[in-house]
Design a protein around this motif. Structure first.
Motif, PDB file in Angstrom:
ATOM      1  N   ILE A 236       0.775  -1.231   0.167  1.00 55.85           N
ATOM      2  CA  ILE A 236       0.025   0.024   0.089  1.00 55.85           C
ATOM      3  C   ILE A 236       0.795   1.368   0.024  1.00 55.85           C
ATOM      4  O   ILE A 236       0.339   2.341  -0.119  1.00 55.85           O
ATOM      5  N   MET A 237       1.989   1.183   0.154  1.00 54.16           N
ATOM      6  CA  MET A 237       2.985   2.436   0.208  1.00 54.16           C
ATOM      7  C   MET A 237       2.716   3.379  -1.082  1.00 54.16           C
ATOM      8  O   MET A 237       2.705   4.501  -0.771  1.00 54.16           O
ATOM      9  N   PRO A 238       2.626   2.902  -2.149  1.00 54.11           N
ATOM     10  CA  PRO A 238       2.411   3.804  -3.315  1.00 54.11           C
ATOM     11  C   PRO A 238       1.088   4.367  -3.291  1.00 54.11           C
ATOM     12  O   PRO A 238       1.128   5.760  -3.660  1.00 54.11           O
ATOM     13  N   TYR A 239       0.233   4.008  -2.695  1.00 51.19           N
ATOM     14  CA  TYR A 239      -1.064   4.739  -2.543  1.00 51.19           C
ATOM     15  C   TYR A 239      -1.167   5.652  -1.582  1.00 51.19           C
ATOM     16  O   TYR A 239      -1.601   6.695  -1.583  1.00 51.19           O
ATOM     17  N   LEU A 240      -0.330   5.243  -0.479  1.00 55.46           N
ATOM     18  CA  LEU A 240       0.194   6.148   0.432  1.00 55.46           C
ATOM     19  C   LEU A 240       0.696   7.605   0.191  1.00 55.46           C
ATOM     20  O   LEU A 240       0.315   8.693   0.370  1.00 55.46           O
ATOM     21  N   ILE A 241       1.821   7.295  -0.817  1.00 54.40           N
ATOM     22  CA  ILE A 241       2.589   8.533  -1.163  1.00 54.40           C
ATOM     23  C   ILE A 241       1.673   9.156  -2.041  1.00 54.40           C
ATOM     24  O   ILE A 241       1.699  10.520  -2.100  1.00 54.40           O
ATOM     25  N   ALA A 242       0.872   8.467  -2.738  1.00 54.99           N
ATOM     26  CA  ALA A 242       0.354   9.390  -3.916  1.00 54.99           C
ATOM     27  C   ALA A 242      -1.022  10.071  -3.087  1.00 54.99           C
ATOM     28  O   ALA A 242      -1.299  11.441  -3.630  1.00 54.99           O
ATOM     29  N   ILE A 243      -1.572   9.679  -2.172  1.00 56.16           N
ATOM     30  CA  ILE A 243      -2.609  10.397  -1.343  1.00 56.16           C
ATOM     31  C   ILE A 243      -1.942  11.517  -0.710  1.00 56.16           C
ATOM     32  O   ILE A 243      -2.391  12.730  -0.957  1.00 56.16           O
ATOM     33  N   PHE A 244      -0.868  11.537   0.094  1.00 58.84           N
ATOM     34  CA  PHE A 244      -0.249  12.642   0.612  1.00 58.84           C
ATOM     35  C   PHE A 244       0.363  13.582  -0.462  1.00 58.84           C
ATOM     36  O   PHE A 244       0.115  14.857  -0.273  1.00 58.84           O
ATOM     37  N   PHE A 245       0.912  13.322  -1.689  1.00 64.51           N
ATOM     38  CA  PHE A 245       1.166  14.135  -2.757  1.00 64.51           C
ATOM     39  C   PHE A 245       0.066  14.924  -3.229  1.00 64.51           C
ATOM     40  O   PHE A 245       0.058  16.259  -3.125  1.00 64.51           O
ATOM     41  N   ALA A 246      -1.259  14.286  -3.513  1.00 69.15           N
ATOM     42  CA  ALA A 246      -2.182  14.986  -4.012  1.00 69.15           C
ATOM     43  C   ALA A 246      -2.739  15.847  -2.869  1.00 69.15           C
ATOM     44  O   ALA A 246      -3.293  17.050  -3.187  1.00 69.15           O
ATOM     45  N   VAL A 247      -2.827  15.570  -1.664  1.00 78.71           N
ATOM     46  CA  VAL A 247      -3.269  16.561  -0.614  1.00 78.71           C
ATOM     47  C   VAL A 247      -2.332  17.558  -0.519  1.00 78.71           C
ATOM     48  O   VAL A 247      -2.933  18.806  -0.399  1.00 78.71           O
ATOM     49  N   GLY A 248      -1.233  17.470  -0.456  1.00 76.01           N
ATOM     50  CA  GLY A 248      -0.233  18.538  -0.463  1.00 76.01           C
ATOM     51  C   GLY A 248      -0.377  19.586  -1.576  1.00 76.01           C
ATOM     52  O   GLY A 248      -0.479  20.814  -1.426  1.00 76.01           O
ATOM     53  N   ILE A 249      -0.633  19.119  -2.797  1.00 77.93           N
ATOM     54  CA  ILE A 249      -0.757  19.794  -3.951  1.00 77.93           C
ATOM     55  C   ILE A 249      -2.148  20.542  -3.772  1.00 77.93           C
ATOM     56  O   ILE A 249      -2.265  21.912  -4.277  1.00 77.93           O
ATOM     57  N   PHE A 250      -3.137  19.881  -3.423  1.00 73.75           N
ATOM     58  CA  PHE A 250      -4.724  20.740  -3.371  1.00 73.75           C
ATOM     59  C   PHE A 250      -4.352  21.759  -2.380  1.00 73.75           C
ATOM     60  O   PHE A 250      -5.200  22.780  -2.677  1.00 73.75           O
ATOM     61  N   ARG A 251      -3.836  21.669  -1.173  1.00 73.04           N
ATOM     62  CA  ARG A 251      -3.672  22.543  -0.248  1.00 73.04           C
ATOM     63  C   ARG A 251      -2.870  23.864  -0.465  1.00 73.04           C
ATOM     64  O   ARG A 251      -3.312  24.868  -0.478  1.00 73.04           O
ATOM     65  N   GLU A 252      -1.825  23.415  -1.134  1.00 70.51           N
ATOM     66  CA  GLU A 252      -0.800  24.637  -1.471  1.00 70.51           C
ATOM     67  C   GLU A 252      -1.107  25.304  -2.611  1.00 70.51           C
ATOM     68  O   GLU A 252      -0.688  26.398  -2.731  1.00 70.51           O
TER      69      GLU A 252
END
Length: 177
Positions: free
Chosen positions: A49-65
């Motif tokens: 599940i590591m790739p899914y976690l990385i993708a989610i954290f990356f997407a959240v960061g982009i969405f907020r910033e």
């Protein structure tokens, strides 16, 4: 009553460990081997599940910033005002299905700025406890079992999120005025 609950909560973990050991002995289960096997499976799942976690954290960061969250909440404000949702909690409404830690940061800011006993603080706290991090949960669980077609899961989860948001506001209005 509080003293009894305190004693029960302190003794719960040792009691559970004791029950597991007794169960293992009764059914002649090699607990060490079972533990090692379970830990190995857990590690394999974590790697899967590591790739899914990385993708989610990356997407959240982009969405907020990127400012997309601010734009999205501004677009939602006229509709949510009709329902009675305070505009101050709109970032929480948007962030909660995406990121639990991001939502917790928003709740912390709301409580710091408006107070825990304010209507906004109470709605935010109720909303935080009533909704789930939909995209994170779907990414983790569906990723762990390699589900590609989620069918109606996302739409049902988003409807439940909307229900949790509306119920939070209605209940806080009824209970706290």
């Amino acid at each position: 009553m509080i003293k009894i609950l305190s004693i029960l909560s302190i003794g719960m973990i040792p009691a559970m460990i004791t029950l597991i050991l007794i169960h293992g002995v009764m059914y002649k289960i090699n607990l060490y081997d079972a533990f090692v096997e379970g830990a190995g499976e857990g590690f394999k799942t974590a790697l899967r599940i590591m790739p899914y976690l990385i993708a989610i954290f990356f997407a959240v960061g982009i969405f907020r910033e990127s400012g997309a969250m601010d734009l999205f909440t501004q677009l939602l404000a006229p509709v949510t005002n009709l329902i009675g949702i305070p505009k101050e909690v709109l970032p929480l409404v948007v962030m909660r299905p995406i990121s639990g830690s991001g939502a917790l940061g928003i709740v912390q800011d709301l409580i710091r700025n408006y107070g825990p006993d304010s209507f906004i603080g109470r709605v935010a706290a109720t909303m935080m406890g009533s909704a789930e991090t939909i995209f994170y949960t779907m990414g983790i669980y569906f990723g762990a079992v390699a589900v590609k077609n989620t069918r109606h899961t996302l739409s049902a989860a988003l409807v439940s999120h909307l229900a949790a948001v509306i119920a939070s506001v209605i209940l806080c209005t009824i209970v706290f005025g």
